[in-house]
Design an enzyme around this catalytic site. Structure first.
Site, PDB file in Angstrom:
ATOM      1  N   ASP A 164       0.855  -1.174   0.000  1.00 43.50           N
ATOM      2  CA  ASP A 164       0.000   0.000   0.000  1.00 43.50           C
ATOM      3  C   ASP A 164       0.899   1.234   0.000  1.00 43.50           C
ATOM      4  OD1 ASP A 164      -2.172   1.652   0.134  1.00 43.50           O
ATOM      5  OD2 ASP A 164      -2.429   1.454   2.295  1.00 43.50           O
ATOM      6  N   LYS A 165       0.345   2.377  -0.412  1.00 45.21           N
ATOM      7  CA  LYS A 165       1.148   3.602  -0.436  1.00 45.21           C
ATOM      8  C   LYS A 165       0.926   4.430   0.823  1.00 45.21           C
ATOM      9  CE  LYS A 165      -0.143   7.181  -2.901  1.00 45.21           C
ATOM     10  NZ  LYS A 165      -0.219   8.304  -1.958  1.00 45.21           N
ATOM     11  N   GLU A 213      -8.475  15.520   5.694  1.00 44.28           N
ATOM     12  CA  GLU A 213      -9.502  16.427   6.206  1.00 44.28           C
ATOM     13  C   GLU A 213      -8.948  17.311   7.312  1.00 44.28           C
ATOM     14  OE1 GLU A 213     -13.182  14.520   7.280  1.00 44.28           O
ATOM     15  OE2 GLU A 213     -13.944  15.121   5.313  1.00 44.28           O
ATOM     16  N   PHE A 231     -18.909  10.736   1.606  1.00 40.83           N
ATOM     17  CA  PHE A 231     -17.947  10.202   0.641  1.00 40.83           C
ATOM     18  C   PHE A 231     -18.071   8.690   0.541  1.00 40.83           C
ATOM     19  CE2 PHE A 231     -13.911   8.022   0.086  1.00 40.83           C
ATOM     20  CZ  PHE A 231     -13.490   8.514  -1.134  1.00 40.83           C
ATOM     21  N   ARG A 280      -1.611  15.476  -3.337  1.00 41.10           N
ATOM     22  CA  ARG A 280      -2.988  14.958  -3.337  1.00 41.10           C
ATOM     23  C   ARG A 280      -3.932  16.152  -3.440  1.00 41.10           C
ATOM     24  NH1 ARG A 280      -3.250   9.873  -0.346  1.00 41.10           N
ATOM     25  NH2 ARG A 280      -5.149  10.543   0.707  1.00 41.10           N
ATOM     26  N   THR A 296      -2.406   1.684  -4.801  1.00 40.74           N
ATOM     27  CA  THR A 296      -2.818   3.018  -4.396  1.00 40.74           C
ATOM     28  C   THR A 296      -4.132   3.372  -5.059  1.00 40.74           C
ATOM     29  OG1 THR A 296      -2.218   5.363  -4.431  1.00 40.74           O
ATOM     30  CG2 THR A 296      -1.432   4.021  -6.250  1.00 40.74           C
ATOM     31  N   GLY A 297      -4.884   4.218  -4.411  1.00 39.53           N
ATOM     32  CA  GLY A 297      -6.136   4.711  -4.983  1.00 39.53           C
ATOM     33  C   GLY A 297      -5.938   5.920  -5.863  1.00 39.53           C
ATOM     34  N   ASP A 298      -4.692   6.406  -5.973  1.00 34.35           N
ATOM     35  CA  ASP A 298      -4.423   7.565  -6.811  1.00 34.35           C
ATOM     36  C   ASP A 298      -4.556   7.210  -8.287  1.00 34.35           C
ATOM     37  OD1 ASP A 298      -3.860   9.138  -4.624  1.00 34.35           O
ATOM     38  OD2 ASP A 298      -1.737   8.598  -4.615  1.00 34.35           O
TER      39      ASP A 298
END
Length: 1031
Positions: A353-354, A457, A498, A555, A635-637
């Protein structure tokens, strides 16, 4: 204390949930005092090896086929079962203690309007519990009320219905609650799960809906996938092959017995008469089983126990390694399983994972774009960008008394824009102060602490706070913001939370003036599709800035808003309520409503936050890559941002032609061959599911390149030596069969056979398997290629196993025939013969012990005092026990068990005996030494080369290659936690007002003695001190 009156769950709930257990007691232990012995023996005898040796023991009790006394198998079997039983008992005692500790915790239960203290195990479904701050949640509870301001709400529970059956889905719960004729939806945000801890809330009341084994925690506590190493799989195959080989050998010897009985047996009937009614065929059948007993050492009973001891010892070395200890969090490395150590030395692929694994997961507000103008960069007089340094002047936020003193920003123009009253800038930071699920905590006046679902956040709300829009407090109905010194209370109408599919979050608020606004933030691809055409030109300028931010690996989020009409909102809220209480397709209906209202929005700008890499990540990845380990980062990027991060941490370099992007549907650390959890900001769940846990990603190189490689080398050496010594022991029996009429007579003393694996040869190989190392850790880091042989299983495979058998066969031939030929027609100095069976057995035993210990001497690369003590101590033990067992005293006490009366001293006091021992051992060892010398000179392995350099050169310094230059991307990423948000929690009207609990740290930061010694100074990667947030 007598039974207490309590209200049972409603009948409709019992009918809907017939599978609910109404007791809250849990049990994770396997045994009790009565069941331990039978159940544990049953479990142990489900292992094929133990069953095999039990059958051997039964065969040895049959006089017609037993050629060895029963204790030669019984003693080792009892020792093995006892060691395993003690280990299992110790584990189960720990489980019992844990169960008692948990079940006997106390909690306050509401009984007939009064609070009474009760133990957890006596809590039942339908009870109402009161929890205090920092208390554990004893069962799955429906939250009824809490101590939070404006949220002291009590509801009746008689009409609780529509709940789902017990299941293990931690993120899902569906139900409805009817109060005074009104139906309200129940979901996961209204439930407190067993095992959680109440934080920042003085007290709360909850209704028990699931207890004990039915709680979601216990439903998820099933056993993980049992993982075996590649060596385990090979050992299982080899043991089956060995069993087949044993049967084949015994068949050959039984056929030999049949031939011998037919041709030669009649000549021996005078002093060895046949048993009555025993034919040649039946005699051969008995001989087959006799040889199964005699040759059973080819499948050693101590193999599996020795393997477990070695793995346990190497696991302790991981736990004790100070160079993998992280003093800032008082967190050591931990081997959470003891069965996978050598597999760490055979890794080919790493899936990582990142966020929180490669990065620190500590976000800093870095840059932003407001109304098409970028902020966060510094320029010189000629208009060129200037690199921001630590010593540069920072923005002074002293004008804002509520500003966070740890927040650092360098671009003064943004502050000037805000203080000048720029409406777009005000709207930008107003959105950041309102559109979130952060929970504030103010212990002292003016000292605000934010508890956020994600670090992103928290960074954004803190930025808004410092630029004059301070999120101060919230209730389920309102959000209070201090806007440029003016207190403004917004009515919170709805939170559109979200999700991974939506990739955005919105809030609908009503200002004190009555203006209704939807504020939205999310990924650029989803926000762009929902903008009003009037924002197209502004979006082009903003996208240019987003591309620059993505090029820096930041991000990003895009911010937009929309003004709403009162009449439309009322209808939408009514449909929203209907969807929220639906038991079927609730999520789908809510998503459709969110899609309807989140369109035709007006663009405000974009944010960019930075998640810095952990110390040493680029160098660690470079080292692992040089060890030929392929690294995949999950990653979700977006692809472009993932590429930029890849270049920053040396996963990617400019000379690469392709970047592979894989869409991963689900990834669980439990399903990996080896799961390594990083106990960072978000890593504790991964740690609890992992096989090994580390505090920092950089320690992974030491775990693999040092501990993993050493463990693999040690295990391979152990197995090669173990099979070598046991096959050598067994093959001597095979050659002896041709000289004893295939009668299954053992060539060794019975007690020697019993002690061979347990006493005489056990400790030296254990020392080798625990302490040996080809090169030290510094050279292991300097030459990562040392790791590659393990990936291809080069040190123990079928070829090396066959070579072990060939060497054993050669050794056995030398060990048997040299003493046999030397003793043939040999006499003592007094003229008496010494070639009797017992003297021959003593000579063989002594030669065998010396040869196998000489093999250990040749195989050991790293000598310690323990190695010397075990090696020479085992040799001394052999001679001491041999003379003791051959003594007159034991013979007179146990004449049938110790029959080698005086053989040791009579045989070993002859000079020609020692000459035979010397020649025999020399012929066994000399070819091995010669072959190793030839191979090292002609085709040395990488281990040979590095060991030669290590003896010749000093410890080299490890050079660090700078990260690759990042490529400028044309896309951006988005900054969101990739999990379901807490929107429903913060707008749950009068049914939930609990603050978002922070996850407790497993290891608190302490003043630890190891921290004072600064063990990180001995690492190959230097640690950088933590810095405040900066841009």
């Amino acid at each position: 204390r007598g039974p207490r009156p309590r209200r049972a769950p409603p009948e409709d709930q019992r009918s809907l949930l017939p599978c609910i257990m109404y007791k809250n007691e849990i049990k994770t232990s396997k045994y009790n005092i009565i069941t331990f012995l039978p159940l544990n023996l049953y479990v142990q005898f489900t292992r094929l090896a133990n069953v095999y040796f039990l059958l051997l023991l039964i065969l040895q009790l049959i006089p017609e086929i037993s050629s060895l006394p029963w204790f030669t198998t019984a003693v080792p079997l009892v020792i093995v079962l006892s060691i395993t039983g003690v280990k299992d008992a110790n584990d189960d005692i720990k489980r019992h203690k844990s169960d008692r500790q948990v079940n006997n915790r106390t909690v306050e239960v509401l009984v007939n309007g009064k609070l009474k203290e009760e133990r957890w195990k006596n809590v039942q479904v339908g009870d109402i519990l009161k929890l205090q701050n920092n208390h554990f949640v004893p069962a799955d509870l429906l939250l009824l009320s809490s101590s939070e301001p404006l949220n002291l709400v009590y509801v009746e529970t008689a009409d609780l219905d529509g709940c789902e059956h017990p299941n293990n889905r931690l993120d899902k719960f569906k139900g409805t609650l009817t109060v005074k004729g009104q139906t309200h939806g129940l979901d996961n945000d209204k439930v407190l799960l067993r095992g959680c801890t109440l934080r920042n809330t003085e007290w709360c009341f909850g209704l028990v809906i699931f207890g004990g084994p039915d709680t979601k925690l216990m439903q998820n506590s099933g056993q993980s996938k049992f993982k075996r190493t590649r060596i385990d799989h090979m050992m299982n195959i080899l043991v089956l092959c060995i069993c087949g080989f044993l049967v084949t050998i015994c068949v050959i010897l039984s056929i030999g017995n049949s031939i011998w009985e037919t041709n030669e047996g009649s000549a021996f009937t005078v002093f060895l008469p046949h048993l009555p009614d025993i034919s040649v065929e039946l005699s051969s059948f008995f001989i087959f089983w006799s040889y199964i007993i005699v040759l059973n050492t080819v499948v050693p009973i101590s193999l599996y126990v020795s393997v477990e001891i070695i793995r346990l010892g190497n696991s302790f070395f991981i736990d004790w390694d100070r160079k993998m200890y992280y003093p800032k969090k008082d967190t050591p490395a931990q081997a959470r399983t003891t069965t996978l150590n050598e597999e760490l030395g055979q890794i080919k692929y790493i899936f990582s994972d990142k966020t929180g694994t490669l990065t620190q997961n500590i976000m800093t507000f870095n840059k932003c774009s407001i109304n098409g103008k970028p902020y966060g960069e510094l320029y010189d007089f000629s208009g060129h960008k200037v690199k921001i340094l630590k010593k540069m002047e920072r923005v002074d936020f002293s004008w804002n008394k509520l500003a966070d003193p740890k927040f650092i920003f360098h671009d003064h123009s943004l502050v000037e824009t805000v203080r000048e009253g720029n409406s777009e800038a005000h709207a930008f930071f107003r959105l950041l102060a309102l559109c979130h699920t952060v929970m504030p905590e103010e212990k002292k006046e003016g000292e605000l602490n934010y508890q956020a679902q994600s670090p992103d956040e928290s960074a954004l709300v803190t930025a808004a706070r410092n630029f004059g829009f301070v999120f101060h407090c919230r209730t389920p109905e309102t959000i209070t913001v201090m806007e440029m010194g003016r207190n403004v209370v917004y009515e919170l109408v709805a939170v559109l939370d979200f999700s991974n599919v939506r990739k955005r979050m919105s809030v609908i608020v009503r200002s004190p003036e009555g203006k209704i606004t939807l504020f939205c933030k999310g990924a650029d691809i989803v926000i762009c599709e929902r903008l009003h055409p009037s924002s197209d030109k502004l979006m082009e300028a903003t996208m240019k800035h987003l591309n620059e931010y993505a090029g820096d690996g930041l991000r990003t989020l895009v911010l937009a808003y929309k003004d709403l009409d009162e009449s439309y909102l009322e209808g939408w809220r009514k449909r929203h309520h209907e969807a929220s209480i639906a038991m079927e397709e609730r999520e789908e209906r809510l998503d459709d409503l969110y899609e309807e209202i989140e369109k035709d929005m007006t663009l405000l700008g974009a944010t960019a936050v930075e998640d810095k890499l952990q110390d040493g990540v680029p160098h660690t990845i470079e080292q692992l890559a040089e060890a030929d380990i392929k690294i995949w980062v999950l990653t979700g990027d977006k692809q472009e941002t993932a590429e930029n991060i890849g270049y920053a941490c040396n996963i990617l370099r400019e000379d690469m032609n392709e970047v592979f992007v894989v869409t991963v549907i689900s990834y669980m650390i439990k399903t990996a061959h080896i799961g390594v959890g990083i106990s960072g900001q978000e890593g504790m769940q991964a740690v609890l599911s992992s096989d090994f846990s580390l505090a920092q990603f950089r320690y992974l190189q030491r775990l693999l390149l040092v501990h993993g490689r050493w463990s693999y080398l040690r295990m391979c050496k152990f197995l090669r030596y173990f099979f070598l010594k046991n096959f050598t022991f067994t093959f001597v029996h095979f050659w002896y069969a041709f000289f004893c009429g295939f009668s299954a007579q053992p060539v060794y003393d019975d007690w020697f056979s019993t002690c061979y694996n347990l006493v005489y040869t056990a400790l030296p190989v254990l020392a080798l398997s625990l302490f040996d190392q080809d090169v030290n850790s510094h050279w292991s880091f300097y030459y990562p290629k040392l790791y590659t042989p393990g990936q291809w299983n080069m040190y123990f495979n079928r070829t090396s196993f066959l070579l072990c058998i060939m060497q054993s066969c050669y050794n056995s031939i030398i060990l048997f025939f040299i003493p046999y030929a030397a003793l043939h027609d040999t006499v003592r100095q007094d003229g008496r013969e010494i070639a009797d069976y017992q003297s021959f057995a003593i000579l063989l035993q002594t030669c065998l012990i010396i040869v196998v210990n000489a093999q250990i001497f040749l195989d050991t690369w790293y000598w310690t005092g323990i190695n010397h003590f075990f090696l020479w101590g085992s040799m001394a033990a052999y001679f001491a026990l041999t003379f003791t067992m051959n003594s007159n005293g034991l013979f007179f006490i146990f004449p049938t068990m110790f029959q080698f009366l005086g053989t040791g001293r009579n045989s070993l006091n002859q000079p020609n005996t020692w000459l035979i021992i010397f020649l025999t051992c020399l012929l066994c060892i000399l070819p091995i030494v010669a072959l190793r010398f030839i191979f090292i000179q002609t085709s040395p392995t990488i281990n040979d080369k590095v060991r030669y350099k290590m003896r010749r050169d000093e410890i080299p310094a490890i050079s660090l290659r700078p990260p690759a230059t990042r490529r400028v991307s044309t896309r951006s990423s988005y900054a969101f936690s990739h999990s379901q948000g807490y929107g429903d929690l913060v707008i749950s009207q009068k049914f939930l007002g609990k603050k978002t609990p922070r996850r407790p740290l497993l290891f608190g930061q302490k003043d630890h003695p190891l921290a004072e010694n600064q063990p990180q100074l001995f690492r190959s990667i230097t640690e950088e001190p933590e810095e405040p947030q900066s841009c």
